[in-house]
Design an enzyme around this catalytic site. Structure first.
Site, PDB file in Angstrom:
ATOM      1  NE  ARG A 156      64.508 -22.418 -26.195  1.00 30.33           N
ATOM      2  CZ  ARG A 156      63.760 -23.185 -25.403  1.00 30.33           C
ATOM      3  NH1 ARG A 156      62.507 -23.437 -25.728  1.00 30.33           N
ATOM      4  NH2 ARG A 156      64.273 -23.729 -24.317  1.00 30.33           N
ATOM      5  CG  ASP A 192      60.544 -20.612 -24.056  1.00 31.07           C
ATOM      6  OD1 ASP A 192      59.825 -21.622 -24.189  1.00 31.07           O
ATOM      7  OD2 ASP A 192      61.101 -20.033 -25.012  1.00 31.07           O
ATOM      8  CG  HIS A 204      55.300 -22.805 -23.335  1.00 30.38           C
ATOM      9  ND1 HIS A 204      54.885 -23.378 -24.519  1.00 30.38           N
ATOM     10  CD2 HIS A 204      56.650 -22.698 -23.428  1.00 30.38           C
ATOM     11  CE1 HIS A 204      55.923 -23.602 -25.286  1.00 30.38           C
ATOM     12  NE2 HIS A 204      57.014 -23.188 -24.658  1.00 30.38           N
TER      13      HIS A 204
END
Length: 294
Positions: free
Chosen positions: A285, A112, A110
């Protein structure tokens, strides 16, 4: 092949390429200093555009410095499902412990948050704690994936657009009322199937596991009878999504505590390999807000 001109390296930071397409490990650099020093950050930014994902080990910097580095690229954004550090908004906790719900899987290729109207520009990710073995992350060069497509496929997807959904991914395990509320807050986004990078001008294949369907495929050029629509569009979309699984476009990173990955979300995908149970994997993150794809 796309011809792209990158800013010349000034060699303030030593970078060693990890594959022919993407990925470089940096040495003799302090990420806290990169966050504070204009010349170092300019070199760092140039390296990111060139290599698409950068890796650094042994960076015991503070959470404040982690956030500061990401904020050099732009405003940070939170996540509607994953939790943030209470003292550092925008620093998302991705903690996979033994009591993590089994539906919280992480192994899908993916980009994000392409379910946002303006998907993230990129992310700065730190390994806080990792398993003894396993738990690697794979990144994929979607510029190379696009460039290596057959010419007839490039012609077919030129101008195509697609929907990206949080409702059918993060929302799938939720009760119907919560899923509906999530969809109301984040309606499906529509993006081009081929995205142009706003800084380098490179074309990248821009479909991933958040992509549900094409929005402008059902035209007289593509559909003779109704029977053509579903297999024609669905098969093509799955073929495009599957390009991320080709090893020639990938780089794989083995995490150690206080190692970092910094990536450009506009022309990469990634896949967190969930092969470490009963190990524990705790990551943090900082996601950087981006612009609308074109």
């Amino acid at each position: 092949m796309t011809t792209t001109t990158f800013a010349p390296a000034t060699e303030l930071i030593r970078a060693e390429r990890l594959t022919a397409n993407l990925g470089a490990e940096l040495f003799d650099v302090d990420l806290a200093e990169v966050a504070r020093d204009d010349a170092l950050f300019a070199e760092f930014h140039a390296l990111l555009l060139r290599h698409k994902v950068l890796f650094v080990r042994d960076q015991p910097i503070s959470r404040a410095d982690h956030v500061a580095l990401a904020e050099r690229f732009g405003t940070l954004e939170d996540h509607p499902v994953l939790g943030c550090d209470p003292d550092h908004p925008g620093l998302v906790r991705i903690y996979k412990d033994l009591d993590s719900p089994p539906e919280h899987y992480e192994n899908a290729f993916h980009c994000d948050a392409t379910w946002r109207q303006n998907p993230p520009m990129g992310s700065v990710l730190r390994c806080v704690e990792g398993p003894a073995v396993g738990g690697d992350t794979i990144w994929v060069d979607m510029v190379a994936a696009y460039e290596r497509l057959p010419e007839n496929v490039k012609e077919r997807i030129a101008g195509l657009r697609a929907r990206h959904s949080i409702e059918s991914t993060f929302g799938a395990a939720m009760p119907p009322e919560r899923r509906a509320e999530l969809h109301q807050r984040f309606p499906d986004a529509e993006h081009p199937v081929v995205r142009i990078h706003p800084e380098t001008g490179e074309k990248a294949l821009f479909v991933n596991s958040f992509t549900t369907h094409f929005t402008n495929f059902h035209t007289p050029e593509n559909v003779r009878f109704g029977i053509d629509y579903a297999p024609g569009a669905a098969d093509l979309l799955q073929y495009l999504i599957s390009q991320a699984t080709i090893p020639e476009f990938q780089v794989r990173w083995r995490w150690t505590p206080n190692s970092f990955a910094i990536w450009d979300n506009r022309h990469t995908q990634h896949y967190a390999v969930q092969d470490y149970f009963p190990g524990v994997r705790r990551m943090e993150r900082a996601g950087i807000a981006g612009d609308r794809p074109f």
